[in-house]
Write a protein that holds these residues in place. Structure first.
Motif, PDB file in Angstrom:
ATOM      1  N   VAL A   1       0.848  -1.175   0.000  1.00  0.00           N
ATOM      2  CA  VAL A   1       0.000   0.000   0.000  1.00  0.00           C
ATOM      3  C   VAL A   1       0.889   1.232   0.000  1.00  0.00           C
ATOM      4  O   VAL A   1       1.759   1.372   0.849  1.00  0.00           O
ATOM      5  N   THR A   2       0.647   2.063  -0.954  1.00  0.00           N
ATOM      6  CA  THR A   2       1.471   3.260  -1.078  1.00  0.00           C
ATOM      7  C   THR A   2       1.239   4.183   0.112  1.00  0.00           C
ATOM      8  O   THR A   2       0.086   4.424   0.466  1.00  0.00           O
ATOM      9  N   PRO A   3       2.288   4.690   0.725  1.00  0.00           N
ATOM     10  CA  PRO A   3       2.064   5.594   1.863  1.00  0.00           C
ATOM     11  C   PRO A   3       1.423   6.893   1.403  1.00  0.00           C
ATOM     12  O   PRO A   3       1.610   7.311   0.273  1.00  0.00           O
ATOM     13  N   PRO A   4       0.685   7.537   2.280  1.00  0.00           N
ATOM     14  CA  PRO A   4       0.043   8.807   1.937  1.00  0.00           C
ATOM     15  C   PRO A   4       1.080   9.876   1.620  1.00  0.00           C
ATOM     16  O   PRO A   4       2.238   9.764   1.984  1.00  0.00           O
ATOM     17  N   ARG A   5       0.613  10.891   0.941  1.00  0.00           N
ATOM     18  CA  ARG A   5       1.489  12.002   0.588  1.00  0.00           C
ATOM     19  C   ARG A   5       2.135  12.604   1.819  1.00  0.00           C
ATOM     20  O   ARG A   5       1.441  12.938   2.785  1.00  0.00           O
ATOM     21  N   ALA A   6       3.428  12.754   1.788  1.00  0.00           N
ATOM     22  CA  ALA A   6       4.146  13.233   2.963  1.00  0.00           C
ATOM     23  C   ALA A   6       3.811  14.681   3.275  1.00  0.00           C
ATOM     24  O   ALA A   6       3.719  15.066   4.434  1.00  0.00           O
ATOM     25  N   ALA A   7       3.621  15.480   2.220  1.00  0.00           N
ATOM     26  CA  ALA A   7       3.432  16.912   2.419  1.00  0.00           C
ATOM     27  C   ALA A   7       2.193  17.200   3.260  1.00  0.00           C
ATOM     28  O   ALA A   7       2.197  18.057   4.138  1.00  0.00           O
ATOM     29  N   VAL A   8       1.112  16.441   2.988  1.00  0.00           N
ATOM     30  CA  VAL A   8      -0.114  16.708   3.711  1.00  0.00           C
ATOM     31  C   VAL A   8      -0.146  15.947   5.029  1.00  0.00           C
ATOM     32  O   VAL A   8      -0.575  16.465   6.044  1.00  0.00           O
ATOM     33  N   ALA A   9       0.329  14.688   4.964  1.00  0.00           N
ATOM     34  CA  ALA A   9       0.374  13.816   6.119  1.00  0.00           C
ATOM     35  C   ALA A   9      -0.919  13.800   6.904  1.00  0.00           C
ATOM     36  O   ALA A   9      -0.978  14.151   8.070  1.00  0.00           O
ATOM     37  N   PRO A  10      -2.027  13.466   6.254  1.00  0.00           N
ATOM     38  CA  PRO A  10      -3.293  13.425   6.978  1.00  0.00           C
ATOM     39  C   PRO A  10      -3.386  12.187   7.845  1.00  0.00           C
ATOM     40  O   PRO A  10      -2.706  11.198   7.604  1.00  0.00           O
ATOM     41  N   GLY A  11      -4.267  12.249   8.849  1.00  0.00           N
ATOM     42  CA  GLY A  11      -4.499  11.092   9.686  1.00  0.00           C
ATOM     43  C   GLY A  11      -5.352  10.081   8.958  1.00  0.00           C
ATOM     44  O   GLY A  11      -5.849  10.336   7.865  1.00  0.00           O
ATOM     45  N   ILE A  12      -5.485   8.928   9.568  1.00  0.00           N
ATOM     46  CA  ILE A  12      -6.328   7.905   8.964  1.00  0.00           C
ATOM     47  C   ILE A  12      -7.679   7.931   9.659  1.00  0.00           C
ATOM     48  O   ILE A  12      -7.774   7.762  10.871  1.00  0.00           O
ATOM     49  N   LYS A  13      -8.746   8.183   8.864  1.00  0.00           N
ATOM     50  CA  LYS A  13     -10.096   8.272   9.434  1.00  0.00           C
ATOM     51  C   LYS A  13     -10.730   6.890   9.549  1.00  0.00           C
ATOM     52  O   LYS A  13     -11.261   6.529  10.583  1.00  0.00           O
ATOM     53  N   MET A  14     -10.650   6.156   8.467  1.00  0.00           N
ATOM     54  CA  MET A  14     -11.202   4.797   8.466  1.00  0.00           C
ATOM     55  C   MET A  14     -10.167   3.861   7.893  1.00  0.00           C
ATOM     56  O   MET A  14      -9.315   4.268   7.097  1.00  0.00           O
ATOM     57  N   GLU A  15     -10.234   2.609   8.290  1.00  0.00           N
ATOM     58  CA  GLU A  15      -9.299   1.658   7.727  1.00  0.00           C
ATOM     59  C   GLU A  15      -9.935   0.270   7.666  1.00  0.00           C
ATOM     60  O   GLU A  15     -10.478  -0.207   8.661  1.00  0.00           O
ATOM     61  N   ALA A  16      -9.840  -0.342   6.479  1.00  0.00           N
ATOM     62  CA  ALA A  16     -10.313  -1.723   6.325  1.00  0.00           C
ATOM     63  C   ALA A  16      -9.120  -2.650   6.460  1.00  0.00           C
ATOM     64  O   ALA A  16      -8.036  -2.366   5.941  1.00  0.00           O
ATOM     65  N   LYS A  17      -9.320  -3.741   7.207  1.00  0.00           N
ATOM     66  CA  LYS A  17      -8.233  -4.725   7.342  1.00  0.00           C
ATOM     67  C   LYS A  17      -8.791  -6.113   7.091  1.00  0.00           C
ATOM     68  O   LYS A  17      -9.707  -6.556   7.770  1.00  0.00           O
TER      69      LYS A  17
END
Lengths: 296, 328, 276
Positions: free
Chosen positions: C17-33
């Motif tokens: 899974v590609t990591p989120p954009r570093a510049a914005v670095a938003p939190g994770i609201k929801m996550e499916a596992k």
């Protein structure tokens, strides 16, 4: 025929281009059959018109305020009315509706929304279908053995018979009407975080309400004219009664006893009673249809 | 006061975390079980109906056994009862009603589904349905005062002079009897058969008749050879539903059939049906007579059940469930 | 079906899974596992691991039948409405499992709103009542209903078009307006996440453009997941894109990277139009 180029006229085996005797015969049969269908339709409407004209013509003469507001006079005497029967029919139909409509509508909602394909829902649906085909006189026999044998003739027994008779119709209409509500509306409500019961009661049932109301009105019209089961449940009463535990008169029963009597005055009154009953039923029927057309 | 707007960031502020746990579903669970409880009532009624009638007819069944169905005695004095005359009366009057009603009903159905201009379909269909809305007892009233004299004065003499050599038209005829009963039944079942047949015909794919018409068939040929064969079982179902209604129909026929406990080949003869016998005697019967009448009701229930279930299967297979027809 | 089987064999290794954009670095609201879902016996999702960035728009793309609609429905447990559907695995909302014991799907749906393919305003309700439906049906009477209606309708840029006819039926509006009304209805409940299941597929291009503009605007304030079969739309409106294929997540990356340098050859095949 054997020429390589396309033949300028149809080959002899093909159908002729001009109408032949056979075709004229076919056209005649076609006209005849279509004419027969039209004639059948006219013929089918004749009894309706004949009954309505007869009841109106014979009944209108006896229809007066006195007739509507008096209780019956003894046979042989002139005068008397159907106050007891009108009040009886309103009470019987009213109580039957109070029992039959809520149970029928809730059962219909259960079948369409909550139970759907469950085994239990199938059993309910099957029972309602069977009950809908049971002759009303058999339902009268059932209520007689279950209620009248123990507690005697009563308005309540009559109302229960009528409620059982209307139940299958109300259940089926409610289920059918709810099935017409698109699933998208159920999903829209649930996606708003609305509990299922609330989505059903406030969105689904509300959307189907005109259709359900029409079906219910038709069911009420139907039981208003029911006679057979009342003969040995409500039994009849010449006096005005509003007690649920006593025998009670009704319009259909009054029409039956008056018309099968030997008295000419009673015969006229039977027609007048029938006129009142038919007007009541036609108003409910036509009202129901106008209602659905306006809302739907 | 400041009006909120889309550009107002404050409105976008939400409570950070709302609970995921709770008992909102309590209402759903209550609705589910409460709904099931009420829906169960109809099952209970049907079961109670069958059991109660079996119980109430037990004295008659244990006294007469299966012979009840084949005995033509109806003797309240000696308490000796049999159902044969009523079975006979019900079967003959219903079959007679079908013979009269089915051709007319099919004609109406074909007219409404295939021939009528669209502006006429609604009003005519509505009128046919109104025919079903008139109470049975009103038809009975009309039967006594209009149909009876008409039959005695015109139809009876004509039948006697033309077909009088048949055993069907023997003896005196005062306008009441099997023939009048069958005729009034036919009026009452006609709307049922007509409206279900119309629905069955409408459910037939239009390609059937279009295909036939494109081959040069006339309208009637298209109906006769392309449409009808494909909806045959649905039409049979419609007839069976009409029959189910005729079997249980009570008031109108009680008022015109003459109410005589007798088996006669002549349609001019007065007769009784299962339903008319119950209607006439039930409120005055007790003990064994009551049990016998209840057993007749049970037989009537069984017979109508058979035809209704058969009919529904046939109609349902052609793709449409009709609203239940009911007898009055 | 046989293709699906072959696919699941070749794709058994975990998908990076590609990591989120570093510049914005938003939190994770929801996550499916490990999210798996079935409709009856057919498996629609075969183990999805996908984080959804807070206050960002995530687009889900993929060919028909790839499980993208099923996936968003699993995010607010709307799949449970379909008879015979069930799911396993976990989906967290702010770290709490929405499938955990005792979790009420009704409460989940109040926080995770949804907009459907076809606009579905309630036909018995006026425009105003439609906006307030979520609150009213949940038994709450907003203190300032008029303000809430205006705010919600302004958020979807519908206010100016309907402010004079709030009492007209919601179904009297055009398709595009109806869809914006449905979005307003969802927003009036102040959800934290808004799921949009092909919200423009029933709309004409002009109405589609307005919805896209709207997503762009409210995407600053809501966590949005939008399912679309239209790759241009995904590119226009989303910050992140996830590519689903046959019930599996093939690639998840910031949208600009996904469409310029996809890391998986299947993604490249799809976005260049070689299948789907």
């Amino acid at each position: 025929m054997s020429a390589p180029e396309a033949p300028p006229v149809a080959p002899s085996s093909a159908l002729p281009r001009q109408a032949t005797g056979v075709d004229r015969r076919r056209a005649f049969v076609d006209k005849l059959a279509r004419g027969a269908c039209v004639a059948a339709t006219v013929l089918a409407i004749v009894p309706l018109v004949a009954v309505l004209i007869y009841v109106a013509a014979k009944g209108i003469g006896s229809l007066s305020l006195d007739f509507l507001t008096n209780t019956p006079a003894p046979m042989g005497e002139v005068g008397g009315g159907i106050k007891n029967a009108i009040i009886g029919t309103l009470l019987l139909v009213g109580i039957a509706s109070l029992i039959g409509i809520p149970i029928g509508v809730i059962t219909g909602i259960y079948l369409a929304e909550l139970g759907r394909y469950s085994k239990f829902a199938q059993a309910v649906r099957f029972s309602a279908d069977i009950l809908g085909g049971v002759p009303s006189i058999v339902i009268g026999v059932f209520v007689y053995t279950a209620i009248v044998l123990h507690w005697g003739y009563s308005a309540m027994a009559g109302s229960v018979s009528l409620a059982i008779i209307m139940l299958p119709t109300v259940i089926r209409t409610t289920e059918e009407m709810l099935k017409l509500v698109p699933d998208a509306l159920r999903e829209a409500a649930l996606a708003l975080g609305v509990p299922r019961w609330k989505a059903i009661s406030s969105i689904v049932v509300r959307t189907a309400l005109p259709g359900i109301a029409t079906g219910v009105m038709l069911a009420v019209a139907r039981i208003a004219g029911e006679t057979a089961p009342l003969l040995f449940t409500a039994f009849g009463n010449d006096a005005v009664s509003t007690s649920l535990t006593k025998p009670i008169g009704s319009l259909p029963q009054m029409i039956f006893t008056h018309s099968t009597s030997a008295d000419a005055e009673w015969h006229r009154q039977a027609a007048a009673g029938a006129l009142v009953l038919v007007i009541l039923i036609l108003v409910l029927n036509i009202g129901a249809r106008v209602f659905i057309r306006r809302r739907g | 006061m400041k009006r909120p707007s889309a550009h107002d960031t404050e409105v976008a502020i939400r409570p950070a975390r709302r609970p995921l746990f709770g008992d909102v579903n309590l209402g759903d669970r209550l609705a589910q079980s409460g709904g099931a409880l009420i829906a169960g009532i109809v099952v209970v009624i049907l079961a109670a109906l069958v059991l109660q009638m079996i119980q109430a007819s037990t004295p008659a069944f244990s006294k007469f056994g299966l012979g009840f169905l084949f005995s033509s005695k109806w003797d309240p004095v000696k308490d000796d009862y049999g159902a044969l005359p009523f079975l006979y009366g019900t079967v003959v009057s219903s079959i007679g009603a079908l013979i009269i009603a089915v051709p007319v009903a099919f004609g109406v159905a074909i007219f409404l589904s295939e021939l009528a201009p669209s502006w006429l379909r609604g009003p005519v269909g509505f009128t046919i349905e109104l025919l079903a809305a008139i109470p049975s007892v009103v038809y009975g009233l009309w039967g006594i005062f209009v149909l009876k004299p008409f039959m005695a004065e015109y139809v009876g003499p004509v039948l006697k002079s033309t077909l009088g050599w048949l055993p069907l038209f023997q003896g005196p005829y005062d306008g009441l009897g099997m023939l009048t009963g069958a005729l009034i039944l036919s009026i009452m079942i006609l709307p049922t058969i007509a409206s279900i047949s119309r629905d069955v015909l409408r459910a037939a794919p239009p390609t059937l008749r279009e295909g036939a018409l494109a081959l040069g068939a006339t309208r009637w040929e298209a109906i006769r050879y392309a449409v009808l064969p494909n909806v045959r079982s649905g039409l049979v179902g419609a007839v069976l539903l009409g029959l189910g209604r005729a079997l249980g129909e009570t008031m109108a026929i009680t008022m015109v059939i003459g109410n005589k406990v007798d088996i006669s080949a002549s349609l001019f003869e007065k007769s009784s049906t299962m339903a008319s016998q119950i209607a006439n005697q039930y409120s005055e019967a007790s003990d064994m007579q009551l049990a016998a009448l209840t057993e007749i009701a049970l037989v009537l229930f069984a017979v109508t059940l058979l035809f209704n279930v058969g009919a529904r299967i046939l109609v349902w297979r052609t793709g449409r469930m009709p609203g239940g027809g009911r007898s009055a | 079906m046989s293709m699906m089987m072959a696919q699941s064999k070749s794709e058994s290794q975990p998908i990076p899974v590609t990591p989120p954009r570093a510049a914005v670095a938003p939190g994770i609201k929801m996550e499916a596992k490990g999210l798996k879902a079935w409709f009856g016996k057919s498996q629609a999702l075969k183990g999805i691991d996908l984080p959804l960035a807070e206050n960002q728009v995530t687009a889900i793309i993929g060919p028909s039948g790839c499980g993208k609609s099923t996936f968003v429905r699993c995010l607010n447990r709307m799949h449970e409405v379909v008879p015979g559907a069930h799911a396993t695995g976990t989906v967290t909302l702010d770290g709490a499992d929405i499938y955990g014991a005792g979790t009420d799907p009704v409460l989940v749906r109040r926080r995770v709103g949804m907009v459907f393919q076809k606009p579905n305003p309630f036909p018995t309700m006026s425009i105003r009542e439609n906006v307030l439906a979520g609150l009213r049906l949940n038994g709450r009477r907003p203190a300032d209903a008029a303000a809430l209606v205006e705010t919600s309708l302004r958020q979807v840029a519908l206010w100016d078009e309907v402010k004079d006819r709030l009492d007209r039926a919601g179904t009297s509006l055009s398709g595009g307006q109806q869809q914006r009304l449905c979005i307003a209805r969802a927003l009036a409940l102040e959800p934290e996440v808004l799921l949009m299941d092909e919200p423009c597929s029933a709309l004409d291009p002009i109405a589609t453009a307005r919805i896209e503009e709207l997503i762009h605007e409210i995407g600053q304030r809501y966590t949005i997941v939008i399912v679309t079969h239209n790759m241009q739309q995904a590119a226009r409106v989303s910050h992140y894109t996830a590519f689903f294929y046959m019930g599996e997540l093939i690639e998840h990356a910031p949208t600009d990277r996904m469409f310029t340098q996809p890391s998986n050859p299947k993604t490249e095949d799809y976005i260049t139009g070689r299948f789907g």
